[in-house]
Design an enzyme around this catalytic site. Sequence first.
Site, short mmCIF file in Angstrom:
data_model
loop_
_atom_site.label_atom_id
_atom_site.label_comp_id
_atom_site.label_asym_id
_atom_site.label_seq_id
_atom_site.Cartn_x
_atom_site.Cartn_y
_atom_site.Cartn_z
N LYS A 9 8.81 -7.01 67.32
CA LYS A 9 8.38 -8.13 68.17
C LYS A 9 8.02 -9.37 67.31
O LYS A 9 7.83 -9.27 66.09
CB LYS A 9 7.18 -7.69 69.02
CG LYS A 9 7.57 -6.62 70.05
CD LYS A 9 6.40 -6.29 70.97
CE LYS A 9 6.80 -5.25 72.01
NZ LYS A 9 5.70 -4.95 72.95
N TYR A 49 11.80 -7.34 80.65
CA TYR A 49 10.54 -6.73 81.08
C TYR A 49 10.35 -6.84 82.59
O TYR A 49 9.21 -6.85 83.08
CB TYR A 49 9.36 -7.36 80.33
CG TYR A 49 9.13 -6.78 78.95
CD1 TYR A 49 8.80 -5.43 78.77
CD2 TYR A 49 9.22 -7.57 77.81
CE1 TYR A 49 8.58 -4.90 77.51
CE2 TYR A 49 9.00 -7.04 76.53
CZ TYR A 49 8.67 -5.70 76.41
OH TYR A 49 8.44 -5.17 75.16
N ASN A 112 1.70 -6.03 69.64
CA ASN A 112 1.72 -4.66 69.14
C ASN A 112 2.97 -4.32 68.33
O ASN A 112 3.36 -3.16 68.22
CB ASN A 112 1.51 -3.68 70.30
CG ASN A 112 2.54 -3.83 71.40
OD1 ASN A 112 3.49 -4.60 71.25
ND2 ASN A 112 2.36 -3.11 72.49
N HIS A 115 8.63 -2.68 70.21
CA HIS A 115 9.00 -2.11 71.52
C HIS A 115 9.85 -0.87 71.29
O HIS A 115 10.64 -0.82 70.35
CB HIS A 115 9.84 -3.12 72.31
CG HIS A 115 10.58 -2.49 73.45
ND1 HIS A 115 10.01 -2.26 74.67
CD2 HIS A 115 11.84 -2.00 73.53
CE1 HIS A 115 10.90 -1.66 75.46
NE2 HIS A 115 12.01 -1.49 74.79
N GLU A 126 18.85 -0.88 77.91
CA GLU A 126 18.32 -1.82 76.93
C GLU A 126 19.30 -2.02 75.76
O GLU A 126 19.40 -3.12 75.20
CB GLU A 126 16.97 -1.32 76.43
CG GLU A 126 15.91 -1.37 77.54
CD GLU A 126 14.54 -0.90 77.08
OE1 GLU A 126 14.39 -0.46 75.91
OE2 GLU A 126 13.60 -0.98 77.90
P1 ATP Z 1 7.02 -1.56 75.09
O1 ATP Z 1 7.66 -1.49 76.47
O2 ATP Z 1 7.00 -2.97 74.54
O3 ATP Z 1 7.60 -0.56 74.14
P2 ATP Z 1 4.88 0.11 75.97
O4 ATP Z 1 5.96 0.89 76.65
O5 ATP Z 1 4.00 0.85 75.02
O6 ATP Z 1 5.48 -1.14 75.22
P3 ATP Z 1 4.35 -1.18 78.48
O7 ATP Z 1 3.35 -0.67 79.46
O8 ATP Z 1 5.80 -0.98 78.77
O9 ATP Z 1 3.95 -0.59 77.05
O10 ATP Z 1 4.05 -2.74 78.29
C1 ATP Z 1 5.03 -3.59 77.75
C2 ATP Z 1 4.35 -4.57 76.83
O11 ATP Z 1 3.50 -5.43 77.59
C3 ATP Z 1 3.39 -3.94 75.80
O12 ATP Z 1 4.05 -3.44 74.68
C4 ATP Z 1 2.50 -5.11 75.47
O13 ATP Z 1 3.15 -6.01 74.55
C5 ATP Z 1 2.34 -5.76 76.83
N1 ATP Z 1 1.18 -5.22 77.55
C6 ATP Z 1 1.06 -4.02 78.14
N2 ATP Z 1 -0.12 -3.85 78.74
C7 ATP Z 1 -0.81 -5.00 78.51
C8 ATP Z 1 -2.11 -5.48 78.87
N3 ATP Z 1 -2.95 -4.73 79.59
N4 ATP Z 1 -2.45 -6.72 78.44
C9 ATP Z 1 -1.60 -7.49 77.74
N5 ATP Z 1 -0.37 -7.10 77.37
C10 ATP Z 1 0.04 -5.88 77.75
MG MG Z 2 7.42 0.00 77.89
#
Ligand code: ATP
Ligand code: MG
Length: 138
Positions: A9, A49, A112, A115, A126
């Site tokens: 990211k 997303y 974080n 992804h 994807e």
């Molecule tokens: P990714 O899809 O990016 O691999 P993930 O599957 O661990 O991450 P998801 O629930 O799919 O988590 O959320 C997608 C992304 O949205 C997260 O990686 C983070 O960057 C952001 N995100 C998720 N939850 C929050 C939150 N509560 N507040 C702010 N940003 C969030």
């Molecule tokens: Mg995710």
Amino acid sequence: MEETLTIIKPDAVRAGNAGRIIAHLEDAGFVIQAIRRIRLSRAQAEAFYAVHRERPFFEDLVAFMTSGPAVAIALARENAVAHLRDTMGATDSAQAAPGTIRNLYGTNIQNNAIHGSDSPDNARVERAFFFAGCDLVG
Ligand code: ATP
Ligand code: MG
């Protein structure tokens, strides 16, 4: 071998950690099948997303994902989807287990570092978002 998709990211690319994260993924047994430096447009980030469109953090997430260059990587490994999720660590970098990529290179729940696809079906979608079949090298 199973296939998945990762994105390093913008926070991690900005911090100069893309190379270290790629090395971490190779050390974890992933084969890099294709790799691209990308700069997501707003429309691309919203599409990627889309599942989170109704979530309160969606606008911030799109702003973050479009904030700078990122690196998309098609990966292969046995049990690649689950193993990538383990290698990444929990979504919230502050909760991610020691030694995971998010623990090492992420900052918080949004910034974080990485992804990872969350299922083989989503991995297929994807991967097609970023790579054509002719880009992929076993
Ligand atoms: P990714 O899809 O990016 O691999 P993930 O599957 O661990 O991450 P998801 O629930 O799919 O988590 O959320 C997608 C992304 O949205 C997260 O990686 C983070 O960057 C952001 N995100 C998720 N939850 C929050 C939150 N509560 N507040 C702010 N940003 C969030
Ligand atoms: Mg995710």
